[in-house]
Design a protein around this motif. Structure first.
Motif, short mmCIF file in Angstrom:
data_model
loop_
_atom_site.label_atom_id
_atom_site.label_comp_id
_atom_site.label_asym_id
_atom_site.label_seq_id
_atom_site.Cartn_x
_atom_site.Cartn_y
_atom_site.Cartn_z
N ASN A 173 0.87 -1.18 0.00
CA ASN A 173 0.00 0.00 0.00
C ASN A 173 0.90 1.23 0.00
N ALA A 174 0.83 1.98 -1.09
CA ALA A 174 1.75 3.11 -1.25
C ALA A 174 1.50 4.21 -0.22
N ASP A 175 0.25 4.43 0.12
CA ASP A 175 -0.07 5.49 1.07
C ASP A 175 0.41 5.15 2.48
N ILE A 176 0.17 3.92 2.87
CA ILE A 176 0.66 3.49 4.19
C ILE A 176 2.19 3.59 4.23
N ALA A 177 2.81 3.16 3.14
CA ALA A 177 4.27 3.21 3.08
C ALA A 177 4.77 4.65 3.20
N LEU A 178 4.06 5.55 2.57
CA LEU A 178 4.46 6.96 2.62
C LEU A 178 4.29 7.53 4.03
N ASP A 179 3.16 7.19 4.64
CA ASP A 179 2.92 7.66 6.00
C ASP A 179 3.99 7.15 6.96
N ILE A 180 4.26 5.88 6.86
CA ILE A 180 5.24 5.29 7.79
C ILE A 180 6.63 5.83 7.50
N MET A 181 6.93 6.05 6.23
CA MET A 181 8.23 6.63 5.89
C MET A 181 8.38 8.01 6.53
N GLN A 182 7.33 8.83 6.41
CA GLN A 182 7.42 10.17 6.97
C GLN A 182 7.47 10.12 8.50
N GLU A 183 6.72 9.22 9.07
CA GLU A 183 6.76 9.07 10.52
C GLU A 183 8.15 8.65 10.99
N THR A 184 8.75 7.76 10.23
CA THR A 184 10.09 7.29 10.59
C THR A 184 11.08 8.44 10.61
N PHE A 185 11.04 9.26 9.59
CA PHE A 185 12.01 10.36 9.52
C PHE A 185 11.66 11.47 10.52
N LEU A 186 10.40 11.56 10.83
CA LEU A 186 10.02 12.52 11.87
C LEU A 186 10.62 12.10 13.21
N ARG A 187 10.59 10.82 13.45
CA ARG A 187 11.18 10.32 14.70
C ARG A 187 12.70 10.50 14.70
N LEU A 188 13.29 10.29 13.54
CA LEU A 188 14.74 10.51 13.45
C LEU A 188 15.06 11.98 13.72
N TRP A 189 14.24 12.84 13.15
CA TRP A 189 14.45 14.28 13.34
C TRP A 189 14.37 14.65 14.83
N LYS A 190 13.38 14.10 15.49
CA LYS A 190 13.23 14.40 16.92
C LYS A 190 14.42 13.88 17.71
N GLN A 191 14.87 12.70 17.34
CA GLN A 191 16.03 12.15 18.02
C GLN A 191 17.24 13.06 17.85
N TRP A 192 17.40 13.59 16.65
CA TRP A 192 18.54 14.47 16.40
C TRP A 192 18.38 15.77 17.16
N GLN A 193 17.16 16.26 17.20
CA GLN A 193 16.94 17.51 17.93
C GLN A 193 17.26 17.35 19.41
N GLU A 194 17.02 16.18 19.92
CA GLU A 194 17.30 15.93 21.33
C GLU A 194 18.76 15.56 21.55
N GLY A 195 19.51 15.48 20.46
CA GLY A 195 20.94 15.19 20.59
C GLY A 195 21.24 13.73 20.84
N SER A 196 20.33 12.85 20.44
CA SER A 196 20.59 11.42 20.65
C SER A 196 21.73 10.94 19.76
N ASP A 197 22.39 9.94 20.23
CA ASP A 197 23.54 9.41 19.53
C ASP A 197 23.09 8.31 18.57
N ILE A 198 22.98 8.64 17.28
CA ILE A 198 22.59 7.65 16.27
C ILE A 198 23.78 7.47 15.34
N VAL A 199 24.46 6.38 15.51
CA VAL A 199 25.70 6.16 14.76
C VAL A 199 25.41 5.87 13.29
N ASN A 200 24.41 5.05 13.05
CA ASN A 200 24.11 4.63 11.67
C ASN A 200 22.65 4.97 11.36
#
Lengths: 182, 120
Positions: free
Chosen positions: A35-62
């Motif tokens: 399902n392309a729409d679900i995939a798009l939603d989850i993709m955006q949610e994933t990067f949103l979470r990554l963004w928040k992690q970066w904003q909080e200064g979390s250590d994400i090596v990879n």
């Protein structure tokens, strides 16, 4: 895989990672749900979470491994979690995503073929669908798929051939004649 | 996107072409750019001073009140009223009068009793 500096990234650096890996994330989730729409939603949610992690200064090596893992988890949780309804953002956040509607009448036959193909894809194992999606949506070759999925390149090649053969046979059974000669 | 799958129906289109068209048709076009969410103002952690300033102010007020009371009490010691009457009254508030009872006068034997109506 490359590792990146541990400091919180600037937006440009983040966008570079998004540009490099967002399609992979989308393909992985699409292979799970078809399902392309679900995939798009989850993709955006994933990067949103990554963004928040970066904003909080979390250590994400990879970041690549991180987003792929989070996307897999989100895709698995999709059926049972509240994220299916709202995600972690208000629904209006996703309003900017454009749909893919407006199919002309001359595309109906193609859509019919695609519908049959989608049904057959549903019968394949999710792992085979992942390989097919990466191969045909992103044009990844065998070694790239093997690296991303962390499996043997030979196994990728075999599973790809087998899945392609199976699809060709099933489509032929439904009257869609395709060649499977490589 | 071309319709090669349909147009090549007679020529048995290659499965690669079908799969390629299918998967590429599923992908969003154009690919959405990432929009960073608006910066939400994180609640700053309260400092020690701001967290306890109210309580400290209350404690200071109570201490000032007690100190003032004690200081003023030193200027006006109890029991040194202007006449002493007030102090005496205060000491007996709520107490019974414990002064000894006056003894009844003893009857005088020499006294002549007054005639009553019955004596007449």
């Amino acid at each position: 895989m490359k590792s990146r500096p541990k400091k919180p990234a600037h937006q440009a650096e983040f966008e570079e990672i998004y540009e490099r890996h967002s399609r992979e994330v989308w393909a992985l989730v699409y292979a799970r749900w078809l399902n392309a729409d679900i995939a798009l939603d989850i993709m955006q949610e994933t990067f949103l979470r990554l963004w928040k992690q970066w904003q909080e200064g979390s250590d994400i090596v990879n970041p690549r491994a991180w987003v792929l893992r989070v996307a897999r988890n989100l895709a698995e949780d999709h059926a049972k979690s509240a994220f299916r309804r709202f995600g972690t953002q208000p629904p209006q956040t996703m309003n900017g995503v454009e749909g893919r509607d407006g199919l002309p009448l001359d595309g109906m036959a193609r859509e019919e073929t695609f519908g049959q193909l989608r049904k057959e894809l549903e019968h394949l194992a999710p792992a085979d669908r992942e390989i097919l999606t990466l191969r045909y949506a992103l044009d990844y070759d065998t070694s790239e798929i093997a690296e991303m999925l962390e499996i043997n390149a030979t196994a990728v090649h075999m599973r790809l051939s087998r899945a392609r053969q199976r699809l060709a046979e099933r489509l032929a059974d439904q009257g869609v004649q395709v060649n499977n000669e490589q | 996107m071309s319709n090669s799958v349909i147009q090549n129906d007679e020529a048995r289109p290659d499965v690669d072409a079908v799969l390629g068209e299918f998967f590429k048709a599923q992908m969003p076009t154009p690919w959405p750019a990432f929009k960073a969410p608006l910066q939400t103002r994180l609640k700053r952690p309260e400092s020690y001073w701001s967290r306890y300033s109210g309580r400290l102010a209350l404690a200071a007020c109570v201490a000032l009140f007690v100190a003032g009371y004690i200081t003023l009490a030193g200027f006006f010691p109890r029991g040194q009223g202007p006449s002493g009457v007030q102090n005496q009254i205060e000491n007996h508030i709520g107490q019974r009068d414990k002064s000894p009872e006056q003894p009844k006068p003893a009857p005088n034997p020499d006294a002549v009793p007054m005639p009553t109506e019955f004596d007449r």
